[in-house]
Structures are given as C-alpha cells and as structure tokens.
Design an enzyme around this catalytic site. Structure first.
Site, PDB file in Angstrom:
ATOM      1  N   GLU A  38       0.848  -1.196   0.000  1.00  0.00           N
ATOM      2  CA  GLU A  38       0.000   0.000   0.000  1.00  0.00           C
ATOM      3  C   GLU A  38       0.880   1.240   0.000  1.00  0.00           C
ATOM      4  O   GLU A  38       1.601   1.502   0.967  1.00  0.00           O
ATOM      5  CB  GLU A  38      -0.904  -0.012   1.229  1.00  0.00           C
ATOM      6  CG  GLU A  38      -1.775   1.222   1.372  1.00  0.00           C
ATOM      7  CD  GLU A  38      -2.583   1.223   2.662  1.00  0.00           C
ATOM      8  OE1 GLU A  38      -2.792   2.317   3.223  1.00  0.00           O
ATOM      9  OE2 GLU A  38      -2.998   0.130   3.112  1.00  0.00           O
ATOM     10  N   ARG A  42       0.921  10.447   0.137  1.00  0.00           N
ATOM     11  CA  ARG A  42       1.362  11.501   1.051  1.00  0.00           C
ATOM     12  C   ARG A  42       2.593  12.244   0.549  1.00  0.00           C
ATOM     13  O   ARG A  42       3.043  13.177   1.207  1.00  0.00           O
ATOM     14  CB  ARG A  42       1.678  10.906   2.435  1.00  0.00           C
ATOM     15  CG  ARG A  42       0.510  10.255   3.131  1.00  0.00           C
ATOM     16  CD  ARG A  42       0.937   9.706   4.470  1.00  0.00           C
ATOM     17  NE  ARG A  42      -0.073   8.826   5.034  1.00  0.00           N
ATOM     18  CZ  ARG A  42       0.148   8.003   6.063  1.00  0.00           C
ATOM     19  NH1 ARG A  42       1.341   7.974   6.633  1.00  0.00           N
ATOM     20  NH2 ARG A  42      -0.815   7.225   6.524  1.00  0.00           N
ATOM     21  N   LYS A 125     -11.439  -1.388   6.704  1.00  0.00           N
ATOM     22  CA  LYS A 125     -10.243  -0.982   7.448  1.00  0.00           C
ATOM     23  C   LYS A 125     -10.693  -0.431   8.797  1.00  0.00           C
ATOM     24  O   LYS A 125     -11.579   0.434   8.863  1.00  0.00           O
ATOM     25  CB  LYS A 125      -9.468   0.097   6.680  1.00  0.00           C
ATOM     26  CG  LYS A 125      -8.247   0.629   7.427  1.00  0.00           C
ATOM     27  CD  LYS A 125      -7.650   1.835   6.739  1.00  0.00           C
ATOM     28  CE  LYS A 125      -6.870   1.461   5.510  1.00  0.00           C
ATOM     29  NZ  LYS A 125      -5.514   0.926   5.836  1.00  0.00           N
TER      30      LYS A 125
END
Length: 221
Positions: A38, A42, A125
């Site tokens: 993943e 950012r 999640k």
C-alpha cells in the site's frame, strides 16, 4: 478485496520520498513474503512510485490515504489495483464502484460500519486501531457484526500484530513497520526483506504459515 487481503497477513503501508527507492523497496518486500503493498498518497512521488512498483513481478500495488474520487482515479491510472481510505465518502465509494476499483474503506465506530454495510461492504479498514480500543473493540464488534471482517491499522507493530491476527474477524493487518523510512533512506533493502520475512511468519488461519509456504515450495520443486 478479500482475495487481496488473503495473500499475506500483513500489508505494508509505504511512504516513499525518493522515487529511486520504489522498485528495490517493492522487490525486497515481495522477496520477504509480503506481495501486497500500500503506497500512501502523502508524497509528490507516490503516484509515480506506484507505476514503477506495479511492474515488479509478484507485487500487488494499492493506493493508501485515498480520500476523494479524484485520488481514486489518479491511483487507478497510475496502475494501482486497489485503494484504501482512513474513512469513507459516498462520492469515493460511488467512483470506485463505477470503475470496478476495489476499495477498503475505513471505519472506527458501529455507526460507520452500519453505513458501509448498507453500501455492500463486508471488509473494512479499522482505523485508528490502537487509539480506538484495539483488540478489545474488535472483539466487541464481532458480536453485532459477525459478517464483517476487518483490516486494522494504526499503532500495530511486529510485537502486537499477532493479537489482532488471532481474532476471527480480522482478515489481515497493515502498518509501516516492515519498511520504515529510515531503512529506505539508508537503502538497507536486506534489512527490509528480513522485516518482511518476520511479518510473513504471522498467521491467523487465513494465510498459510511460513513453514507451510516452504513445504509447498519444496513439493512444487
């Protein structure tokens, strides 16, 4: 998403600052036994990194920190095969469903889980895991939501991941510990491979143990 989460007990969450690190990082993690990666949206190079990592044999690349439909489309175009979000927005869900882009949305409360269940999600999640009660909360959520499986993230490490993975409603966990930024900066790919290998030893019944992997490989050979 269920098939993706069952590939390994841990999904590394990757913050990539140097594009030159993308391929060797992916190679080290895959070699260590963690094929699902993943990449958090950012940094300025995150989308480019995904495109490069998607070409690494055996790697399944996803986009993390996806919060908008625009983020989802950019990640899909970059070569991501799934997306994760710390929460959810109905516009994001609609976009991912429209384009057949697997999404792992985030939730932290029973009300949020009910909303996602209403939208057809049974894999969610759980974020932020440790700050929201961790293992105790997931155990409590198992009673009213027996049909839901979770991928907890946030405050999880090699030392406590097994506590989550022992729960029947946990499909896998995710975290940044298999590929810390300091090891990336030092280009210590062997160390990252070893951390990935250690994470691969974790097992919750959804994944073959490392010993079974080695036995399977021996039979194939």
């Amino acid at each position: 998403m269920h098939m993706i989460c069952r590939q390994a007990p841990v999904i590394p969450v990757l913050v990539i600052e140097d594009l030159a690190h993308a391929v060797p990082l992916a190679e080290a993690l895959v070699a260590g036994g963690l094929p699902v990666l993943e990449v958090a949206l950012r940094t300025p190079v995150a989308l480019q990194a995904m495109s490069l990592m998607a070409r690494v044999p055996g790697a399944t690349i996803g986009a993390g920190n996806v919060m908008t439909a625009k983020h989802a489309m950019e990640a899909l175009q970059a070569g991501a095969t799934f997306a994760t979000s710390p929460g959810f927005a109905h516009s994001l869900i609609d976009c991912c469903k429209e384009h057949g882009f697997p999404l792992l949305p985030g939730a932290a409360t029973a009300s949020e889980i009910m909303q996602l269940l209403d939208r057809g999600f049974d894999l969610i999640k759980f974020f932020p895991a440790a700050a929201t009660g961790g293992v105790a909360t997931l155990k409590a959520l198992g009673a009213p939501f027996p049909q839901i499986h979770f991928c907890p993230t946030g405050g999880i490490s090699q030392s406590n991941a097994h506590e989550y993975l022992e729960l029947v409603n946990v499909a896998c966990v995710s975290g940044s510990w298999p590929a810390p930024l300091e090891l990336q900066k030092a280009e210590l790919w062997g160390d990252i491979r070893q951390l990935a290998h250690q994470a691969r030893q974790l097992n919750n019944g959804h994944h073959r143990s490392a010993a079974n992997d080695e036995h399977h490989s021996a039979k194939v050979e």
